[in-house]
Design a protein around this motif. Structure first.
Motif, mmCIF file in Angstrom:
data_model
loop_
_atom_site.group_PDB
_atom_site.id
_atom_site.type_symbol
_atom_site.label_atom_id
_atom_site.label_comp_id
_atom_site.label_asym_id
_atom_site.label_seq_id
_atom_site.Cartn_x
_atom_site.Cartn_y
_atom_site.Cartn_z
ATOM 1 N N ALA A 179 2.182 25.112 61.611
ATOM 2 C CA ALA A 179 2.112 26.533 61.286
ATOM 3 C C ALA A 179 3.502 27.162 61.276
ATOM 4 O O ALA A 179 3.850 27.923 60.366
ATOM 5 C CB ALA A 179 1.211 27.255 62.280
ATOM 6 N N ALA A 180 4.307 26.854 62.288
ATOM 7 C CA ALA A 180 5.662 27.418 62.362
ATOM 8 C C ALA A 180 6.511 26.951 61.188
ATOM 9 O O ALA A 180 7.267 27.738 60.587
ATOM 10 C CB ALA A 180 6.306 27.022 63.685
ATOM 11 N N THR A 181 6.378 25.680 60.835
ATOM 12 C CA THR A 181 7.141 25.140 59.700
ATOM 13 C C THR A 181 6.709 25.800 58.399
ATOM 14 O O THR A 181 7.548 26.131 57.548
ATOM 15 C CB THR A 181 6.932 23.620 59.605
ATOM 16 O OG1 THR A 181 7.344 23.006 60.829
ATOM 17 C CG2 THR A 181 7.739 23.020 58.459
ATOM 18 N N ALA A 182 5.400 26.001 58.235
ATOM 19 C CA ALA A 182 4.893 26.633 57.013
ATOM 20 C C ALA A 182 5.359 28.076 56.900
ATOM 21 O O ALA A 182 5.719 28.545 55.812
ATOM 22 C CB ALA A 182 3.371 26.573 56.995
ATOM 23 N N GLN A 183 5.370 28.808 58.008
ATOM 24 C CA GLN A 183 5.837 30.189 57.989
ATOM 25 C C GLN A 183 7.309 30.265 57.609
ATOM 26 O O GLN A 183 7.719 31.118 56.809
ATOM 27 C CB GLN A 183 5.594 30.844 59.350
ATOM 28 C CG GLN A 183 4.128 31.102 59.650
ATOM 29 C CD GLN A 183 3.904 31.626 61.049
ATOM 30 O OE1 GLN A 183 4.814 31.616 61.883
ATOM 31 N NE2 GLN A 183 2.693 32.065 61.324
ATOM 32 N N SER A 184 8.103 29.368 58.155
ATOM 33 C CA SER A 184 9.529 29.329 57.812
ATOM 34 C C SER A 184 9.731 28.984 56.343
ATOM 35 O O SER A 184 10.585 29.564 55.665
ATOM 36 C CB SER A 184 10.257 28.306 58.690
ATOM 37 O OG SER A 184 10.189 28.667 60.058
ATOM 38 N N ALA A 185 8.929 28.033 55.840
ATOM 39 C CA ALA A 185 9.027 27.629 54.436
ATOM 40 C C ALA A 185 8.673 28.777 53.503
ATOM 41 O O ALA A 185 9.344 29.008 52.491
ATOM 42 C CB ALA A 185 8.114 26.433 54.175
ATOM 43 N N ALA A 186 7.607 29.523 53.835
ATOM 44 C CA ALA A 186 7.187 30.652 52.995
ATOM 45 C C ALA A 186 8.270 31.723 52.951
ATOM 46 O O ALA A 186 8.555 32.295 51.894
ATOM 47 C CB ALA A 186 5.876 31.226 53.512
ATOM 48 N N ALA A 187 8.876 32.019 54.111
ATOM 49 C CA ALA A 187 9.940 33.020 54.159
ATOM 50 C C ALA A 187 11.166 32.553 53.370
ATOM 51 O O ALA A 187 11.798 33.344 52.648
ATOM 52 C CB ALA A 187 10.315 33.295 55.611
#
Length: 261
Positions: A179-187
């Motif tokens: 989840a943390a990796t996906a949030q960083s990727a989206a940003a």
């Protein structure tokens, strides 16, 4: 005495049917009119895999759109869209535990997908062979294969966060987790123009089952929660074909079918 010149009747130009009008695609492809030879390539690809074109499938949709564009004089019968001609169309078959997936793509973007349930077998401690349920982590791995080239956006990040929470039973986002990796990727992706340099789903979700600290069989309730998270964060309120929500939903349907028989 002057005579007013008759006005030429206004003829409204017909708008082309573009890929973005009929499929959930992005970038350059979305703005391209569908050409007759694009449709012919998809028809040939579907026929190779299925033995015929699929009713209301991508080939049929492309044929109807291309016929409209040709009648309107927007494209010629022998025309092919440049990006489609360069990157091609594909109909591929992928197996993952519990499902056989057929994915149709144009220029690397998914335009159609079909799921077929397949049994997953494991051996118990007593040596008995049993059928296994598909976990949320395995469903996430499936989306990495079926929609892996999709740039991660906030709807994906929300769906992945919901999936991680349901798999682990915790609402705490683990640092460095999915989840943390996906949030960083989206940003990160939000600030980029063009898809080439963006972080893709496959970069985040490959090996997802091993990256989760805990996992569980996907249920209908899990699928609904993950679907709601993805839709709430998608401006079109539409799940991405083969994406996180659809992959978990497919796993849940297969698991439910296993429990019913």
């Amino acid at each position: 005495m002057s005579q007013e010149q008759p006005r030429r009747p206004h003829v409204a130009e017909q708008e082309p049917v573009k890929y973005g009008d009929v499929f959930q695609v992005s970038g350059e492809l979305a703005s391209k009119p569908i050409a007759p030879q694009d449709a012919a390539m998809m028809q040939a690809a579907e026929t190779t895999v299925f033995g015929q074109t699929q009713k209301a499938g991508p080939a049929a949709v492309m044929q109807a759109a291309a016929a409209h564009n040709e009648r309107a004089g927007i494209v010629g019968h022998s025309n092919v869209t440049d990006i489609t001609g360069q990157e091609g169309v594909t109909v591929t078959e992928t197996d993952f535990p519990g499902s056989h997936i057929i994915t149709e793509s144009v220029a690397g973007q998914v335009v159609g997908q079909y799921y077929q349930a397949t049994p997953v077998m494991h051996m118990s401690a007593t040596g008995e062979v049993r059928q296994s349920a598909i976990t949320i982590g395995e469903a996430l791995e499936a989306s990495a294969r079926t929609a892996g080239n999709k740039p991660v956006d906030h709807s994906d990040a929300a769906a992945i966060q919901a999936a991680e929470c349901r798999a682990t039973g915790s609402n705490i986002i683990a640092p460095g987790g999915l989840a943390a990796t996906a949030q960083s990727a989206a940003a990160y992706n939000e600030g980029l123009i063009g898809d080439k340099s963006k972080v893709k789903l496959k970069d985040v979700l490959t090996g997802a089952a091993l990256k989760l600290p805990a996992d569980k069989a996907a249920t209908r309730e899990d699928a609904e929660g993950i679907m709601n998270a993805e839709l709430r964060n998608d401006p079109n309120l539409t799940p991405h074909p083969g994406g996180v929500a659809e992959s978990v939903a497919a796993a849940a349907r297969i698991n439910q079918g296993e429990n019913e028989f």
